[in-house]
Every structure is written in structure tokens, then in C-alpha cells.
Design a protein around this motif. Structure first.
Motif: not given
Length: 248
Positions: A130-136, A140-145
């Protein structure tokens, strides 16, 4: 305190005075002269001692000022923020995929995040590759997509359609993995040559699903590596190929 300090001088003067008076009464003149000289010497000696005692003062001990803590630089603050981002990503990945491992897609992830660009991570053993986008936001990290390729189900359908029977295409996956790890593999090969080794083993823990290893070897061959697929990973062979050496 002053009377206590002057008592030795007064006692000496009293004794000398009484002795002079006794000598005067007895008409013992040579002794009178000696006692007068002795009395002057005692007075001088006592005055000198008292003056030295007054001038001698203790030097006050000034406590050393505590060394101030160094002021953190901009670089220190950026490194601290990036380490907190990595820790938060590890927590999110462990929550969603407890057995998964992740790495940054590009080594320049810290620079991308500080400049506000998109940043991605690559995961292994997360139900497939999998590949995940780091949402920040505001560092500050808010989640992973999550996105990417998942492992195909183990149970085969009773009547699979022709499209479902076609093998998965891992070409794009192999290209992305090789593109992200080429610099690291080159550095590891150089280090292995310096240590006198003839190969470098990339373990399965660093690789995507095993079905993609052949495609990864093909991409590595385009990049100039000689590889071999093993059960425990991909072996990168160093040195000159014997077949090429014979042909020359």
C-alpha cells in the motif's frame, strides 16, 4: 567587643605603669628607662596588629552564574517537528495495520513537508502493498489516506470471469519501489564492495508482496543491477558478470 579587643593592651600598659612607678619610688632609674622603651614597643606592636586585623577582610565569594541553556535553532525545531510527525504516523499505521512496516516514499520527505508539499509513505505487510498519503496541517498529522494494491483473496470463486483470472500487474508497483530505493541500493552496494562482499540481500521485510519481485528484478536490471530472486528476498550480485567477461 571593642573592650575585649583592647584588654590585652590595657593590661600591658597597667603592668608597665606599675613597674615604672615602683622603679621611680625605689629610685631605680636604669630600669625605668628600660620599662619605658618596653612599653612603647608593646603599644606599637599592638597597634600594628589591630590595624592589620581591620584591613584584612574576607573576599566575598560570588556564586557562579548558571550557564544558560542554548537557544534552539530553526533547524532544531524542524527536526523536532519531523520526529513528532514520524511518531504520529507510526501510531496510525500500528492502529490500522499492526504488523505493517512503513518507510518514506522519498528520502526528502522532511523537506517536502516543511515546504507544504504532499508526502507519501510505503507500507509492507499491510494487507498487501500500500501507499498512503500523509495528511497534515501546521506540521501536525491529521490522518493517512491509503491507496495501492491489496492482496488478492485466497479463496477462488467458483466461476471466475476471464477478467478475474488475469494475473495482477505489478509493473507500476515495481517501478515506484525501484525509483524510491535506487539511491539507497547504490549506497549499500558501494558499502558491500568496500567490505569485500560479492552480493547484497534485500530481505522480504523491505519488499512488497512476493508476486512483484520478478517485476522489481526487471526494473533493477534496467537500472544496471544484476539480481536473483531467492526465497528470503532479492539478491543483488556485485562485480563483473562472468558471461560478459568471457564475451569480451
Amino acid at each position: 567587643m571593642q573592650e575585649a579587643k583592647r584588654s590585652p593592651l590595657l593590661d600591658s600598659l597597667k603592668i608597665v605603669g606599675l613597674a615604672i612607678m615602683a622603679c621611680y619610688v625605689c629610685r631605680f632609674w636604669p630600669m625605668v628607662i628600660f620599662l619605658v622603651i618596653y612599653g612603647l614597643a608593646v603599644i606599637t606592636r599592638t597597634l600594628v596588629k589591630s590595624r592589620k586585623a581591620k584591613t584584612a577582610k574576607l573576599v566575598p565569594v560570588i556564586p557562579a552564574e548558571p550557564t544558560p541553556a542554548p537557544t534552539p535553532t530553526q533547524r532544531d525545531m524542524e527536526n523536532l517537528a519531523f520526529s513528532m510527525i514520524c511518531g504520529r504516523i507510526t501510531e496510525l499505521v500500528a492502529r490500522d495495520y499492526p504488523n505493517a512496516r512503513w518507510v518514506w516514499e522519498f528520502p526528502t520527505a522532511q523537506k517536502l513537508i516543511l515546504e507544504g508539499h504532499e508526502a507519501y509513505i510505503l507500507l509492507n505487510q499491510a494487507g498487501g502493498y500500500r501507499r498512503a498519503q500523509v495528511l497534515y496541517q501546521n506540521l501536525q498529522v491529521t490522518g493517512l489516506k491509503y491507496e495501492g494494491i491489496a492482496v488478492a483473496p485466497t479463496q477462488r470463486p467458483a466461476d471466475p470471469s476471464p477478467e478475474e483470472t488475469e494475473p495482477d500487474n505489478y509493473t507500476l508497483l515495481a517501478f515506484q519501489w525501484v525509483d524510491a530505493h535506487t539511491a539507497d541500493l547504490i549506497a549499500r552496494c558501494e558499502e558491500a564492495r568496500l567490505n569485500g562482499l560479492d552480493h547484497v540481500l534485500v530481505p522480504e521485510t523491505e519488499l512488497p508482496v512476493a508476486q512483484s519481485w520478478q517485476d522489481i528484478c526487471a526494473e533493477l536490471a534496467r537500472a544496471g543491477f544484476r539480481t536473483q530472486v531467492l526465497a528470503e528476498g532479492i539478491k543483488i550480485m556485485l562485480g563483473v558478470d562472468e558471461n560478459e567477461h568471457r564475451s569480451e
